[in-house]
Design a protein around this motif. Structure first.
Motif, short mmCIF file in Angstrom:
data_model
loop_
_atom_site.label_atom_id
_atom_site.label_comp_id
_atom_site.label_asym_id
_atom_site.label_seq_id
_atom_site.Cartn_x
_atom_site.Cartn_y
_atom_site.Cartn_z
N PHE A 46 17.60 -101.91 7.53
CA PHE A 46 17.47 -100.77 8.52
C PHE A 46 16.19 -101.64 9.32
CE2 PHE A 46 15.80 -97.05 10.23
CZ PHE A 46 16.86 -96.49 10.85
N THR A 61 14.45 -100.69 11.90
CA THR A 61 13.68 -99.71 12.66
C THR A 61 13.46 -99.74 14.21
OG1 THR A 61 11.36 -100.42 12.69
CG2 THR A 61 12.35 -99.59 10.34
N GLN A 111 23.12 -99.59 14.24
CA GLN A 111 22.11 -98.81 13.50
C GLN A 111 21.37 -98.11 14.87
OE1 GLN A 111 18.82 -100.68 11.52
NE2 GLN A 111 20.07 -102.57 11.44
N CYS A 139 18.09 -95.33 15.69
CA CYS A 139 16.94 -94.28 15.04
C CYS A 139 17.03 -93.80 13.67
CB CYS A 139 16.39 -93.53 15.95
SG CYS A 139 15.07 -92.46 15.45
N CYS A 140 16.27 -93.70 13.09
CA CYS A 140 16.44 -92.67 11.72
C CYS A 140 16.54 -91.27 11.96
CB CYS A 140 15.44 -92.96 10.53
SG CYS A 140 13.74 -92.38 11.24
N GLN A 173 13.89 -89.35 12.55
CA GLN A 173 12.74 -88.76 12.28
C GLN A 173 12.09 -87.81 13.49
OE1 GLN A 173 8.51 -89.44 9.69
NE2 GLN A 173 10.11 -91.15 10.19
N ALA A 221 21.89 -89.09 11.51
CA ALA A 221 22.14 -89.28 10.11
C ALA A 221 23.36 -89.80 9.70
CB ALA A 221 21.50 -88.17 8.98
N VAL A 224 23.91 -93.32 10.77
CA VAL A 224 23.41 -94.18 10.11
C VAL A 224 24.02 -94.39 8.45
CG1 VAL A 224 20.97 -94.82 8.62
CG2 VAL A 224 20.94 -94.00 10.97
N ALA A 258 14.22 -101.06 4.12
CA ALA A 258 13.32 -100.85 5.47
C ALA A 258 12.21 -101.54 5.42
CB ALA A 258 13.43 -99.25 6.02
N CYS A 263 10.40 -94.74 7.48
CA CYS A 263 11.97 -94.85 7.98
C CYS A 263 12.24 -94.71 6.80
CB CYS A 263 12.21 -95.96 8.73
SG CYS A 263 11.76 -95.77 10.36
N LEU A 270 15.25 -91.56 5.29
CA LEU A 270 16.36 -91.82 4.88
C LEU A 270 16.78 -91.57 3.45
CD1 LEU A 270 16.88 -95.66 5.99
CD2 LEU A 270 17.50 -93.60 7.24
N TYR A 293 17.16 -87.02 4.55
CA TYR A 293 18.73 -86.90 4.66
C TYR A 293 19.56 -85.99 3.97
CZ TYR A 293 19.21 -90.91 8.27
OH TYR A 293 19.20 -91.47 9.39
#
Length: 251
Positions: free
Chosen positions: A6, A8, A39, A41-42, A44, A59, A62, A74, A79, A83, A87
């Motif tokens: 991941f 980022t 992929q 952004c996470c 956040q 989410a 991802v 990650a 991040c 996750l 999540y």
């Protein structure tokens, strides 16, 4: 064994060398590394702003991108914390997706924690002459328990000496959207952090979260400091031939 990286948003946009360094470290450890192109952004920023609907949409995407990997790594405690911890909380009213989120979260690791705690790596082959001080990001330390892992690996880097700063665990003031919502408070916090970095006497600042590093590097440069700034992965992978973070050539 496959690992899904991941990457980022900040690494992708501001410091790809961190991603390349993470790939190199994982490959050295014997893993096949893949970086799913879909992929994003996470999630956040949306999550921290109370936008749970968009955070859930991100989410799901991802999870779908990384669900097939035995490990998801990650180069960011922030991040990875999103996750791994947040999540499952997003889907408390959706049992099916919560189960998927929990299974996914159980395979997520911050980079140095994965290398030390899962792989059992005790050191690296790298060299950087000088001294360093380490900033422990809030998410890495408080949410994931990452503190000794990067220091253990850095202790094997030839030519490098640790000089711990005071209050290494204190927030730098970045906090994602926090620095936008509360700029005056954020500025004071990063000024205090920059003072602690300089007082340590180290010529290099390291950390595992690029957001923190960009924030602190910007303050150090505005104050005329010559302290070099790198992500820990860059040092461990022996990829410090680029100018330091904040020196104008991050990409």
């Amino acid at each position: 064994m496959r690992v899904g990286l991941f990457a980022t948003c900040l690494v992708d946009l501001y410091r790809p060398n961190v991603g390349f360094s993470a790939v190199e470290l994982l490959e050295r450890a014997g893993f096949e590394v893949q970086v799913p192109a879909g992929q994003t952004c996470c999630g956040q920023p949306a999550y921290n702003s109370g936008d749970r609907d968009d955070a859930r949409r991100i989410a799901r995407q991802v999870i779908e991108q990384f669900e097939a990997f035995p490990y998801v790594v990650a180069p960011s405690g922030s991040c990875a914390g999103m996750l791994k911890l947040h999540y499952p909380r997003l889907f408390e009213s959706d049992p099916q997706w919560q189960a998927r989120a929990e299974a996914f979260a159980g395979r997520v690791y911050e980079l140095t924690a994965f290398l030390v705690d899962v792989v059992g790596m005790g050191g690296v082959e790298a060299r950087l002459d000088g001294s360093y001080t380490y900033h422990d990001s809030c998410s890495a330390q408080r949410e994931l328990g990452v503190r000794e892992q990067p220091r253990k690996l850095l202790a094997s880097v030839q030519g490098l000496e640790l000089r711990e700063m005071e209050d290494t665990e204190v927030c730098c003031g970045f906090g994602g959207t926090f620095c936008v919502k509360y700029p005056d408070i954020s500025q004071r916090m990063v000024s205090d952090k920059a003072a602690a970095v300089k007082a340590s006497g180290a010529d290099t600042l390291l950390a595992g979260d690029l957001g923190c590093l960009l924030n602190i590097a910007g303050r150090l440069k505005r104050e005329g400091s010559a302290v070099r700034v790198y992500h820990v992965a860059e040092v461990l992978a022996d990829r410090t031939d680029l100018p330091g973070i904040g020196d104008g050539e991050d990409t």
